[in-house]
Design a protein around this motif. Structure first.
Motif, mmCIF file in Angstrom:
data_model
loop_
_atom_site.group_PDB
_atom_site.id
_atom_site.type_symbol
_atom_site.label_atom_id
_atom_site.label_comp_id
_atom_site.label_asym_id
_atom_site.label_seq_id
_atom_site.Cartn_x
_atom_site.Cartn_y
_atom_site.Cartn_z
ATOM 1 N N VAL A 212 14.562 87.380 52.336
ATOM 2 C CA VAL A 212 14.388 86.078 53.414
ATOM 3 C C VAL A 212 15.820 85.884 53.587
ATOM 4 C CG1 VAL A 212 13.696 83.933 53.632
ATOM 5 C CG2 VAL A 212 12.348 85.167 52.288
ATOM 6 N N ASP A 213 16.028 85.963 55.017
ATOM 7 C CA ASP A 213 17.401 85.731 55.761
ATOM 8 C C ASP A 213 17.642 84.298 55.574
ATOM 9 O OD1 ASP A 213 19.758 85.498 57.074
ATOM 10 O OD2 ASP A 213 18.647 85.811 59.088
ATOM 11 N N LEU A 214 18.645 84.087 54.827
ATOM 12 C CA LEU A 214 19.084 82.547 54.404
ATOM 13 C C LEU A 214 19.401 81.748 55.700
ATOM 14 C CD1 LEU A 214 19.952 80.465 52.145
ATOM 15 C CD2 LEU A 214 22.171 81.429 52.284
ATOM 16 N N ALA A 215 19.983 82.339 56.632
ATOM 17 C CA ALA A 215 20.239 81.248 57.865
ATOM 18 C C ALA A 215 18.809 80.881 58.521
ATOM 19 C CB ALA A 215 20.918 82.247 58.713
ATOM 20 N N SER A 216 17.795 81.486 58.083
ATOM 21 C CA SER A 216 16.318 80.955 58.676
ATOM 22 C C SER A 216 15.731 79.917 57.933
ATOM 23 C CB SER A 216 15.487 82.327 58.918
ATOM 24 O OG SER A 216 15.153 82.478 57.676
ATOM 25 N N VAL A 217 16.387 79.714 56.650
ATOM 26 C CA VAL A 217 15.783 78.724 55.839
ATOM 27 C C VAL A 217 16.153 77.305 56.051
ATOM 28 C CG1 VAL A 217 15.257 78.219 53.238
ATOM 29 C CG2 VAL A 217 15.373 80.544 54.167
ATOM 30 N N PRO A 218 15.435 76.119 56.336
ATOM 31 C CA PRO A 218 16.098 74.941 56.533
ATOM 32 C C PRO A 218 16.483 74.367 55.215
ATOM 33 C CG PRO A 218 13.683 75.240 57.248
ATOM 34 C CD PRO A 218 14.125 76.283 56.716
ATOM 35 N N THR A 219 17.504 73.622 55.310
ATOM 36 C CA THR A 219 18.167 72.914 54.173
ATOM 37 C C THR A 219 17.163 72.425 53.288
ATOM 38 O OG1 THR A 219 20.329 72.757 55.382
ATOM 39 C CG2 THR A 219 20.195 71.599 53.736
ATOM 40 N N ARG A 220 16.220 71.435 53.918
ATOM 41 C CA ARG A 220 15.264 70.640 52.969
ATOM 42 C C ARG A 220 14.527 71.695 52.295
ATOM 43 N NH1 ARG A 220 14.061 67.776 49.536
ATOM 44 N NH2 ARG A 220 11.878 66.563 49.751
ATOM 45 N N PHE A 221 14.165 72.883 52.947
ATOM 46 C CA PHE A 221 13.198 73.418 52.270
ATOM 47 C C PHE A 221 14.053 74.340 51.001
ATOM 48 C CE2 PHE A 221 11.466 77.936 51.204
ATOM 49 C CZ PHE A 221 9.996 77.994 51.336
ATOM 50 N N LEU A 222 15.272 74.631 51.195
ATOM 51 C CA LEU A 222 15.928 75.153 50.442
ATOM 52 C C LEU A 222 16.258 74.436 49.078
ATOM 53 C CD1 LEU A 222 17.590 77.941 49.921
ATOM 54 C CD2 LEU A 222 19.534 76.728 50.857
ATOM 55 N N GLU A 223 16.374 73.236 49.424
ATOM 56 C CA GLU A 223 16.833 72.203 48.354
ATOM 57 C C GLU A 223 15.402 71.984 47.342
ATOM 58 O OE1 GLU A 223 17.259 68.466 50.632
ATOM 59 O OE2 GLU A 223 19.571 68.899 50.716
ATOM 60 N N ARG A 224 14.362 72.010 48.079
ATOM 61 C CA ARG A 224 13.140 71.773 47.337
ATOM 62 C C ARG A 224 12.860 73.177 46.642
ATOM 63 N NH1 ARG A 224 8.677 71.738 50.800
ATOM 64 N NH2 ARG A 224 7.271 71.486 49.027
ATOM 65 N N LEU A 225 12.966 74.314 47.290
ATOM 66 C CA LEU A 225 13.080 75.533 46.379
ATOM 67 C C LEU A 225 13.880 75.505 45.215
ATOM 68 C CD1 LEU A 225 11.822 78.336 46.136
ATOM 69 C CD2 LEU A 225 13.688 79.083 47.782
ATOM 70 N N ALA A 226 15.130 75.126 45.189
ATOM 71 C CA ALA A 226 16.206 75.048 44.174
ATOM 72 C C ALA A 226 15.676 74.192 43.222
ATOM 73 C CB ALA A 226 17.617 74.524 44.821
ATOM 74 N N GLY A 227 15.114 73.026 43.435
ATOM 75 C CA GLY A 227 14.675 72.085 42.375
ATOM 76 C C GLY A 227 13.349 72.736 41.670
ATOM 77 N N ALA A 228 12.665 73.745 42.483
ATOM 78 C CA ALA A 228 11.409 74.074 41.716
ATOM 79 C C ALA A 228 11.853 75.330 40.929
ATOM 80 C CB ALA A 228 10.307 74.570 42.883
ATOM 81 N N LEU A 229 12.905 75.986 41.194
ATOM 82 C CA LEU A 229 13.464 76.810 40.315
ATOM 83 C C LEU A 229 14.512 76.498 39.197
ATOM 84 C CD1 LEU A 229 14.458 79.299 43.352
ATOM 85 C CD2 LEU A 229 12.536 79.705 41.637
ATOM 86 N N SER A 230 14.619 75.262 39.295
ATOM 87 C CA SER A 230 15.637 74.367 38.533
ATOM 88 C C SER A 230 17.035 75.023 38.231
ATOM 89 C CB SER A 230 14.867 74.636 36.967
ATOM 90 O OG SER A 230 13.848 73.912 36.751
ATOM 91 N N THR A 231 17.467 75.300 39.559
ATOM 92 C CA THR A 231 18.958 75.897 39.807
ATOM 93 C C THR A 231 19.690 74.955 40.952
ATOM 94 O OG1 THR A 231 20.035 77.932 40.294
ATOM 95 C CG2 THR A 231 18.178 77.532 41.674
ATOM 96 N N SER A 232 20.698 75.202 40.986
ATOM 97 C CA SER A 232 21.492 74.586 42.181
ATOM 98 C C SER A 232 21.360 75.166 43.503
ATOM 99 C CB SER A 232 22.873 74.458 41.741
ATOM 100 O OG SER A 232 23.651 75.711 41.967
ATOM 101 N N MET A 233 21.721 74.452 44.737
ATOM 102 C CA MET A 233 21.392 75.109 45.821
ATOM 103 C C MET A 233 22.805 76.181 46.011
ATOM 104 S SD MET A 233 20.267 72.317 48.725
ATOM 105 C CE MET A 233 20.982 73.422 50.117
ATOM 106 N N GLU A 234 23.773 76.007 45.428
ATOM 107 C CA GLU A 234 24.762 77.078 45.616
ATOM 108 C C GLU A 234 24.444 78.194 44.856
ATOM 109 O OE1 GLU A 234 25.258 73.842 44.460
ATOM 110 O OE2 GLU A 234 26.280 73.062 46.306
ATOM 111 N N GLN A 235 23.804 78.065 43.602
ATOM 112 C CA GLN A 235 23.494 79.488 42.837
ATOM 113 C C GLN A 235 22.124 80.020 43.600
ATOM 114 O OE1 GLN A 235 22.470 78.379 38.789
ATOM 115 N NE2 GLN A 235 24.321 79.183 38.108
ATOM 116 N N LEU A 236 21.464 79.305 44.242
ATOM 117 C CA LEU A 236 20.199 79.873 44.905
ATOM 118 C C LEU A 236 20.641 80.509 46.284
ATOM 119 C CD1 LEU A 236 17.190 80.462 45.463
ATOM 120 C CD2 LEU A 236 17.242 78.252 46.243
#
Length: 184
Positions: free
Chosen positions: A108-132
């Motif tokens: 998945v191209d990171l540039a195409s992922v909305p910030t809010r979606f990325l935040e939710r995904l990081a939370g679901a993966l129990s990691t930080s947005m920076e690591q994700l």
């Protein structure tokens, strides 16, 4: 909130736009356990440098430090983003597993992922947005298990937009629009 390691704190300080007195005092207040190291790095950042090139020994030390840092970051990222974590994230985010497989394989191209979606995904993966984000910025891959099951010669994995991944997974158009526009 996750506790930052000494290396993470020093790196964060070093990449600040302004590493002057106020920034140093802010970091010293937030991370008193790293005071000595923060003062050292502050001094290093503000010392004057000559135009002379680094010696071979200095270059070697820099190369070793960079390799060590990159190794630590890749290890931390890969440990926190185990394949099983993506299975759980698919359930939490109510998305098809194939969408999470695309994320796990960094297709998945990171540039195409909305910030809010990325935040939710990081939370679901129990990691930080920076690591994700660091994980997703690595080259795309296809798992060895999927390659061995293929009847055709495997090709190099390419990054595609989140919208395409969702569409290919059969997610309804209105849900795709909601995920892209609001990250929900």
């Amino acid at each position: 909130m996750n506790q930052m390691t000494k290396d993470e704190v020093l790196y964060a300080f070093a990449v600040e736009d302004e590493t002057g007195r106020d920034t140093l005092l802010r970091y010293l207040a937030a991370y008193p356990q790293f005071a000595h190291d923060l003062v050292d790095i502050s001094r290093e950042l503000h010392r004057s440098f000559s135009d002379e090139p680094l010696s071979a020994a200095e270059m070697q030390r820099v190369d070793v430090a960079i390799a060590r840092y990159q190794g630590v970051m890749v290890k931390q990222t890969s440990e926190s983003l185990a394949p099983q974590a993506f299975n759980g994230a698919a359930e939490l985010m109510q998305l098809p597993l194939s969408v999470m497989v695309a994320f796990r394989e960094r297709r998945v191209d990171l540039a195409s992922v909305p910030t809010r979606f990325l935040e939710r995904l990081a939370g679901a993966l129990s990691t930080s947005m920076e690591q994700l984000s660091a994980f997703l910025l690595q080259p795309a891959m296809v798992s060895a298990a999927r390659q061995s099951k293929s009847r055709v010669k495997p090709t190099t994995a390419v990054k595609v937009s989140l919208e395409k991944v969702l569409s290919d997974a059969g997610v309804q158009a209105d849900r795709i629009q909601s995920l892209i526009e609001r990250g929900e």
